[in-house]
Design an enzyme around this catalytic site. Sequence first.
Site, short mmCIF file in Angstrom:
data_model
loop_
_atom_site.label_atom_id
_atom_site.label_comp_id
_atom_site.label_asym_id
_atom_site.label_seq_id
_atom_site.Cartn_x
_atom_site.Cartn_y
_atom_site.Cartn_z
N GLY A 150 34.10 42.17 38.33
CA GLY A 150 34.65 43.56 38.48
C GLY A 150 35.91 42.79 38.63
O GLY A 150 36.05 41.94 38.28
N GLU A 197 32.55 37.45 36.25
CA GLU A 197 33.47 37.75 35.61
C GLU A 197 34.20 38.85 35.97
O GLU A 197 34.53 40.05 36.41
CB GLU A 197 32.91 38.85 35.02
CG GLU A 197 31.40 37.68 33.92
CD GLU A 197 32.48 36.47 33.14
OE1 GLU A 197 33.26 36.64 32.74
OE2 GLU A 197 31.29 36.01 32.31
N CYS A 220 38.38 45.26 31.07
CA CYS A 220 39.01 43.97 31.55
C CYS A 220 39.92 42.82 30.29
O CYS A 220 41.27 41.98 30.83
CB CYS A 220 37.96 42.46 31.67
SG CYS A 220 36.37 42.34 30.49
P1 NAD Z 1 34.84 46.66 41.21
O1 NAD Z 1 35.47 45.38 41.90
O2 NAD Z 1 35.38 47.85 42.14
O3 NAD Z 1 33.31 47.09 41.46
C1 NAD Z 1 32.61 46.13 40.85
C2 NAD Z 1 31.21 46.71 41.65
O4 NAD Z 1 31.54 45.80 42.70
C3 NAD Z 1 30.71 48.16 41.77
O5 NAD Z 1 29.65 47.79 42.07
C4 NAD Z 1 31.37 48.42 42.68
O6 NAD Z 1 29.86 49.14 43.06
C5 NAD Z 1 30.39 47.11 43.09
N1 NAD Z 1 32.11 47.44 44.60
C6 NAD Z 1 32.42 47.57 44.51
N2 NAD Z 1 33.47 47.59 45.84
C7 NAD Z 1 32.42 46.05 47.02
C8 NAD Z 1 32.47 45.38 48.26
N3 NAD Z 1 33.58 46.09 49.27
N4 NAD Z 1 31.70 44.81 48.34
C9 NAD Z 1 30.25 44.78 47.71
N5 NAD Z 1 30.32 45.82 46.15
C10 NAD Z 1 31.55 45.89 46.58
O7 NAD Z 1 35.41 46.78 39.60
P2 NAD Z 1 35.37 48.17 38.72
O8 NAD Z 1 36.37 48.81 39.33
O9 NAD Z 1 34.17 48.70 38.26
O10 NAD Z 1 35.64 47.57 37.62
C11 NAD Z 1 37.04 46.54 37.12
C12 NAD Z 1 37.43 45.96 38.02
O11 NAD Z 1 36.15 45.24 37.09
C13 NAD Z 1 38.77 44.92 36.85
O12 NAD Z 1 39.96 43.98 37.71
C14 NAD Z 1 37.79 44.47 35.77
O13 NAD Z 1 38.78 43.64 34.82
C15 NAD Z 1 37.47 43.86 36.28
N6 NAD Z 1 35.95 43.47 34.55
C16 NAD Z 1 35.79 42.40 34.96
C17 NAD Z 1 35.10 42.33 33.29
C18 NAD Z 1 34.82 41.14 33.08
O14 NAD Z 1 34.02 40.48 32.36
N7 NAD Z 1 35.49 39.95 33.26
C19 NAD Z 1 34.54 43.05 32.69
C20 NAD Z 1 34.81 44.56 33.12
C21 NAD Z 1 35.72 44.70 34.24
#
Ligand code: NAD
Length: 474
Positions: free
Chosen positions: A198, A220, A254
Site C-alpha cells: 500500500g 511493499e 505502483c
Molecule cells: P492504502 O495504503 O491506502 O491501503 C492499503 C491497505 O491498507 C488497504 O487494505 C486498506 O484498507 C489499508 N489501510 C488504509 N488506511 C489504513 C490505516 N490508516 N490503517 C491501517 N490500514 C489501512 O493503499 P491503496 O490506496 O490501497 O494503494 C495504493 C498505494 O499502494 C500506492 O501508494 C501504491 O504505489 C502502493 N502499491 C504498492 C505496490 C508494491 O508492490 N510496492 C503495489 C500496489 C500498490
Amino acid sequence: MNRNSIDFSENPHFQLLLKQKAQQLKIGNMPYNYRIRQLEKLKTAIEVTYRDRITEALHKDLNKPKVEAELTEIYPIISEIKFAKSNLRQWMRMQRVDTPMSMLGSSSYYIYEPKGVCLIISPWNFPFNLTFGPLVSAIAAGNSVIIKPSEMTPNSSALMAEIVTTIFREEEVTLVEGEVETSTQLLQLPFNHIFFTGSPNVGKIVMSAAAKHLASVTLELGGKSPTIIDSTANIDKAAKRIVWGKFMNAGQICVSPDYVLIDENIKEKFIEACKKWIQNYFTDQPETSDSYARIVSGKHVERLKSYLDNAQSLKAKVEIGGRVEANSKYIAPTIVSDVNEEARLLNEEIFGPILPIVTYNTLDKAITYINSKERPLALYIYSSSKKSIKQIIKKTRAGGTCINTNVIHYANHNLPFGGVNNSGIGKSHGFYGFKAFSNQRAVVKQHTFGINELLFPPYTKFKEKLAKLTIKWF
Ligand code: NAD
C-alpha cells in the site's frame, strides 16, 4: 499469547488469531507434499473454477479490460505458483554451510522455518494479484495467514473471501473483509509477520503497529518512479513502452512511470510519439475504448483532478488528454508539460493516468533532481549510451530499474521485487517471497570433542596464549 501483557480479549479477531496460533506448529511442520497441494488448490481455483468470475469482478470494480485482467492479475499468480512448485523442494532443503576451524568437531546448517501466523494487507489496484501473490509465498513457506484486502474493490474482495473459504480451512488461511477499522484491529494483534502492500503513509502505521510486538514486516510501498530519457534514446520505442506502462490500469500501478525527465532537445518529438501511441492503443476517443480502465473511486477522480487543476493554475500545459468525467470515473490518458516544481503533480505519487514531462539540460541535473526526492520503487532509463546508463545506475538508488523498458521487472520471479526506504522494506516474488515469510534458523551440531572447549574457564596463562593463537590463526 499475551505478548507484552496486552489484553486482546476485546479484539474481534483475537479468537481467529488464537485458532491459527494453536495449529501453526502442526501446519508449519506438514511435509512438502502438503504445501504443494495447497498451492495446487489455489491454482485450480484461479485458473479454472473462478477465472471468469475474477475477470467479471475486476470489470465491475475497475472496468479492467479482460485481457489486462488475465495478464496482470491471473497470469502473475499462476506463474508465481508454478515457480514456487518447481523450486519448493530445493527451498525447503536444509542448507549446509562451512564450519570454521575454531569450531572443529561440529557441523552447521540452517533451515527455512515458517514465521508463523502472518497478516497480509493488500491494496485495490491489482486486488487478486497483490493478495494471492504474497499468499503463494506464505503458503510455500508453511505459514498460516489472515488476509485483509482493500475495501475499495468490494466485488474482488468478496470473491477472494469466497475462494479462500472454499479451498482452505480457517486455521490455514482466512480472509477478513472490512475497512480501515478492521485493518487497525488486526494490526493490534501479535502476528509473527506482517506483509503490507500500500501507500508509504499507511506503511508507517503498519510498521509502528508491528513494532509493538516486534513483528517483522515486509512493506511493499509506492511513491514517484522517475523515467529518464536521454538524447541518445530511441524516442519512438520509448514512447511506445512508456505509454503502455503509464496508462495500463489507468496509471494505477505502483511501478508505473510517475513522471518523465527528458533531454530538453527531444521533448517535442517525444510528445508527438506519445500522441501516436495513445491513439494506437486507445483510439482518439479513449472513453469508448475497451482497452482502457477507469479510476477506482470518485474520491480518487477528485484527487487526480485537483492535481491537474493545481498544475494548470501554475501554468502547466496539457499536451494530450485532460478530460475528466466524474460520473463514469474516466480520466483521459493525459500528458502535461511545463510543470512547476511546486506542483502537486511533481510532489505526490500520481497513481493515475497523468504523465508530467520535466526537461533537463544536463544528465547530472536530472540525477540531482531524482536524488533530492525519496528513493523510488522503480527508476527507468531510456538511452543507448552505455556510459549514461552506468552513470545513472551508479549515482542513484531505487528498488528496481528497467533499461529501455518499464514495469516488466515485476514479472521476473528470479528478481527480488520491492522498494527501498520510502518505497518499501523487504523483497517479494519467487525465492525472495519465500524468504520474507521464513525464519532462517541456524543450527550447529556438536559431534565430538569441540576444540573450542580448550578455551573454557578457568582462564590460565596457557589459555591466554591459546586465545591469542586462535585470533591469529583461525
Ligand atoms: P492504502 O495504503 O491506502 O491501503 C492499503 C491497505 O491498507 C488497504 O487494505 C486498506 O484498507 C489499508 N489501510 C488504509 N488506511 C489504513 C490505516 N490508516 N490503517 C491501517 N490500514 C489501512 O493503499 P491503496 O490506496 O490501497 O494503494 C495504493 C498505494 O499502494 C500506492 O501508494 C501504491 O504505489 C502502493 N502499491 C504498492 C505496490 C508494491 O508492490 N510496492 C503495489 C500496489 C500498490
